[in-house]
Design a protein around this motif. Structure first.
Motif, short mmCIF file in Angstrom:
data_model
loop_
_atom_site.label_atom_id
_atom_site.label_comp_id
_atom_site.label_asym_id
_atom_site.label_seq_id
_atom_site.Cartn_x
_atom_site.Cartn_y
_atom_site.Cartn_z
N GLN A 170 22.44 15.74 32.90
CA GLN A 170 23.41 16.57 33.61
C GLN A 170 22.75 17.80 34.21
OE1 GLN A 170 27.42 17.52 31.87
NE2 GLN A 170 26.64 19.59 32.03
N ASP A 171 21.90 18.45 33.42
CA ASP A 171 21.30 19.68 33.92
C ASP A 171 20.22 19.41 34.95
OD1 ASP A 171 22.81 21.70 32.74
OD2 ASP A 171 21.90 21.30 30.80
N SER A 172 19.54 18.26 34.81
CA SER A 172 18.54 17.92 35.84
C SER A 172 19.23 17.70 37.18
CB SER A 172 17.79 16.64 35.46
OG SER A 172 17.23 16.78 34.18
N GLY A 200 22.15 18.80 38.00
CA GLY A 200 22.75 20.08 38.40
C GLY A 200 21.72 21.00 39.04
N TRP A 201 20.53 20.96 38.49
CA TRP A 201 19.45 21.81 39.03
C TRP A 201 19.13 21.39 40.46
CZ3 TRP A 201 13.80 20.50 38.95
CH2 TRP A 201 13.01 21.59 39.34
N MET A 209 15.25 22.12 31.46
CA MET A 209 16.15 21.93 32.60
C MET A 209 17.16 23.06 32.73
SD MET A 209 14.79 19.48 33.96
CE MET A 209 15.76 19.78 35.41
N GLN A 231 21.75 22.55 42.76
CA GLN A 231 21.62 23.98 43.06
C GLN A 231 20.59 24.20 44.17
OE1 GLN A 231 21.18 24.97 38.75
NE2 GLN A 231 21.71 27.00 39.47
N PRO A 236 27.59 18.10 26.18
CA PRO A 236 26.84 18.76 27.26
C PRO A 236 27.74 19.77 27.96
CG PRO A 236 27.47 16.50 27.86
CD PRO A 236 27.96 16.73 26.48
N HIS A 289 26.22 10.95 19.06
CA HIS A 289 25.53 12.21 18.82
C HIS A 289 24.17 12.22 19.49
CE1 HIS A 289 27.52 15.12 16.39
NE2 HIS A 289 28.04 14.18 15.61
N ASN A 334 24.28 12.41 23.28
CA ASN A 334 24.73 13.67 23.86
C ASN A 334 23.59 14.53 24.37
OD1 ASN A 334 27.37 14.18 24.35
ND2 ASN A 334 27.83 14.95 22.32
N ASN A 335 22.49 14.54 23.62
CA ASN A 335 21.36 15.38 24.04
C ASN A 335 20.72 14.91 25.35
OD1 ASN A 335 21.35 17.56 22.29
ND2 ASN A 335 20.39 16.36 20.67
N PRO A 336 20.28 13.64 25.42
CA PRO A 336 19.75 13.18 26.72
C PRO A 336 20.77 13.30 27.85
CG PRO A 336 19.84 11.37 25.11
CD PRO A 336 20.13 12.62 24.37
N PHE A 356 15.82 19.61 27.35
CA PHE A 356 17.07 20.32 27.62
C PHE A 356 16.81 21.79 27.93
CE2 PHE A 356 20.59 22.89 25.91
CZ PHE A 356 21.59 22.48 26.77
N ALA A 406 22.92 15.68 28.18
CA ALA A 406 22.88 17.07 28.62
C ALA A 406 21.67 17.29 29.53
CB ALA A 406 22.81 18.00 27.41
N VAL A 407 20.55 16.63 29.20
CA VAL A 407 19.35 16.77 30.02
C VAL A 407 19.58 16.18 31.41
CG1 VAL A 407 16.91 16.18 30.24
CG2 VAL A 407 17.84 16.75 27.99
N HIS A 464 30.17 17.81 19.30
CA HIS A 464 31.58 17.71 18.92
C HIS A 464 31.79 17.71 17.43
CE1 HIS A 464 33.36 17.16 22.84
NE2 HIS A 464 32.19 16.60 23.17
N GLN A 485 32.86 11.91 23.62
CA GLN A 485 33.82 12.88 23.11
C GLN A 485 34.96 12.17 22.37
OE1 GLN A 485 35.16 15.42 26.27
NE2 GLN A 485 36.98 16.00 25.13
N ARG A 515 17.70 25.77 35.82
CA ARG A 515 18.99 26.01 36.49
C ARG A 515 19.34 27.50 36.48
NH1 ARG A 515 23.88 21.97 35.50
NH2 ARG A 515 24.36 22.79 37.56
N LEU A 538 33.70 10.59 19.08
CA LEU A 538 33.47 11.55 18.00
C LEU A 538 34.79 12.08 17.46
CD1 LEU A 538 30.37 13.31 19.52
CD2 LEU A 538 30.43 11.89 17.48
#
Lengths: 386, 145
Positions: free
Chosen positions: A176-178, A180-181, B20, A184, B107, A166, A169-171, B17, A173-174, B86, A219, B24, A222
């Motif tokens: 992944q988006d960093s 991803g950014w 970022m 882009q 994510p 759990h 998951n948050n870091p 989060f 996501a960070v 989840h 995933q 995006r 959990l």
């Protein structure tokens, strides 16, 4: 024939140096249905017992060479639960007492009265059976305790691991988006001529791939913890499941991978339509996991078997292979989360943990037996009724 | 390609989060505002026009579900996409029953997110258009009297 007490299942070795006495006694006992072997000396008796053990040894005390007491001590050192009845001379109470002290069941004085001897044999045999039953019960208790210890350990591990998942998951996501950014930005037309653009591209792709892998692990973890912490699976997803059909489906899905390496998968079932009241999708997931493990553990040209059997009470699904097997140390840990012997990117170590969680939540049991380089057998036991 | 930016409000207590994901979405030409808890989300809605809210289920204080209930009561036309871990899919289902447009697992896949944002915005646009038509019809009828 008077073998109503199943005397033919009592295996006796009669040891006496007096040939006539021994032969006559042996004949009479055989007539009563006992299975009798004979030895004329202590040394021979020991040798015969080493070849084939006996339930009961009838042992003369006075013999040339190795005497009865020495022979008794050796028998008591052997593995097994052989009981010994000593035969003593008419006035030799002392010999009998010494025998009992050394572990004999009892002693009889010669001349031996047949009915008396038979009674003693039966008593000794009862004692043996009782000890055996006690031993089996103790072993059973030990097994149950061990399983409970394992289950508690798995639940504790799962709780901890899911907490970690759990939080991760948050870091994740960070990250992944960093990445991803940056991707882009890199895709913009004005960035096409950036120096070393390919290196940036390569680094970003690796990050993305690694994050996906980490995400998959959290995933699965959990999901596994969810199936076991809700204790019982949702009964509304339970249906009468044709296990043969389900197993066939699993086989069909794994077969392409198996046939590439010439591994045969054979499905047999004892009843024409074994069935259980269970959640077919979850059970299919477990079967797929076990089957693909088996295929991976088996050399080219090997064999994988699924056997099904169902009674009114419970259904058994047995997945067996003649693959590389699992070592004893590993066997104790295979249901733990993250435990794997596969290459880092081949397995997450979650498959059997998830399977264990699913089967437990379906009210069943999953057990494993394995021998290195002989193969592995997984047995799933499921309740059949609603 | 030109497109009118969506006005998106991103609500999550995890500041990195939010930052970022905002970057995006902005890179894709969206107009993004951030809120770090439920109350901030409600305050922002009072001051700004928002098309879609991306709302984390798990927040300290007023959680995602509570926030959603208040948003739907005070600003029923704003579309909400729930973000869940989840372990909290249950909450996502509850959220959708309470009027959330959809949900995403964290994510979240960015493509999936942009796709859902697009559809949420379309739904809101169509809804607004129907309201305008109805209003126009009403005005027309009133002017005839």
């Amino acid at each position: 024939m008077e073998n109503s007490d199943m005397t033919d299942q009592i295996n006796i070795l009669l040891v006496d140096d007096e040939d006539d006495f021994r032969r006559i006694l042996s004949k009479r006992l055989t007539r009563r249905g006992f299975y009798i072997r004979q030895a004329d000396r202590g040394e021979n008796a020991i040798q015969m017992l080493e070849e084939e053990s006996a339930d009961i040894v009838i042992l003369d005390i006075k013999m040339p060479g190795m005497d009865g007491i020495e022979c008794l001590r050796r028998i008591k050192k052997m593995p097994g639960m052989t009981e010994v009845i000593m035969l003593t001379g008419h006035a030799d109470i002392q010999g009998g007492v010494e025998g009992i002290k050394s572990g004999a069941f009892d002693y009889l004085s010669k001349p031996v009265e047949l009915e008396h001897l038979i009674r003693k044999i039966k008593q000794a045999h009862h004692k043996m059976q009782r000890i055996q039953a006690e031993k089996e019960e103790a072993a059973f208790k030990e097994r149950v305790t061990q399983q409970m210890v394992v289950a508690e350990r798995l639940v504790a591990l799962g709780t901890m691991a899911s907490g970690v998942a759990h939080e991760i998951n948050n870091p994740l996501a960070v990250i992944q988006d960093s990445a991803g950014w940056l991707q882009q930005i890199l895709d913009k037309p004005q960035m096409q001529d950036m120096p070393r653009r390919d290196d940036f591209q390569k680094g970003l792709e690796r990050i993305e791939k690694a994050v996906k892998r980490a995400g998959k692990i959290t995933q699965q973890l959990l999901q596994a913890v969810k199936t076991q912490t809700t204790e019982m699976a949702d009964p509304s997803s339970f249906v009468e499941t044709d296990l043969h059909k389900l197993a066939q489906e699993a086989v069909t899905l794994v077969e392409p991978e198996a046939s590439l390496r010439n591994i045969s998968i054979s499905l047999t079932s004892r009843e024409p339509h074994p069935s259980a009241w269970t959640d077919p999708l979850q059970l299919l997931q477990v079967l797929l996991n076990l089957l693909s493990n088996s295929v991976q553990a088996t050399d080219d040209g090997g064999q994988v078997f699924i056997n099904l059997a169902a009674t009114l009470e419970e259904a058994k699904i047995i997945v067996k292979d003649n693959g590389c097997g699992i070592s004893k140390e590993n066997l104790a840990r295979i249901f733990e989360p993250f435990f794997t012997t596969k290459e880092a990117d081949q397995g997450t170590g979650m498959g059997l943990y998830v399977s264990w969680g699913i089967i437990t939540s379906l009210g069943g049991l999953i057990a494993v037996e394995s021998e290195v380089s002989k193969g592995t057998t997984f047995t799933i036991t499921l309740p059949v009724k609603k | 390609m030109f497109k009118t930016p969506s006005h998106i409000l991103l609500v999550d207590d995890e500041k990195d989060f939010v930052e970022m994901l905002s970057l995006r979405l902005q890179e894709n030409g969206e107009d993004v505002l951030a809120a770090y808890n439920g109350q901030e989300c409600l305050d922002t809605l009072e001051k700004k026009t928002i098309d879609v809210i991306i709302l984390d289920v798990k927040m300290p204080g007023m959680d995602g579900i509570e926030t959603l209930k208040k948003v739907k009561k005070l600003h029923p036309l704003v579309e909400v996409i729930m973000l869940t871990g989840h372990g909290t899919i249950q909450a996502a289902v509850e959220g959708m029953k309470l009027g959330a447009f959809d949900f995403l697992l964290k994510p979240a896949d960015f493509k999936e997110l942009t796709e859902k944002l697009k559809r949420a915005r379309e739904r809101r646009k169509e809804h607004m258009e129907r309201i305008q038509k109805a209003e126009a019809a009403m005005l027309l009828r009133q002017s005839k009297i």
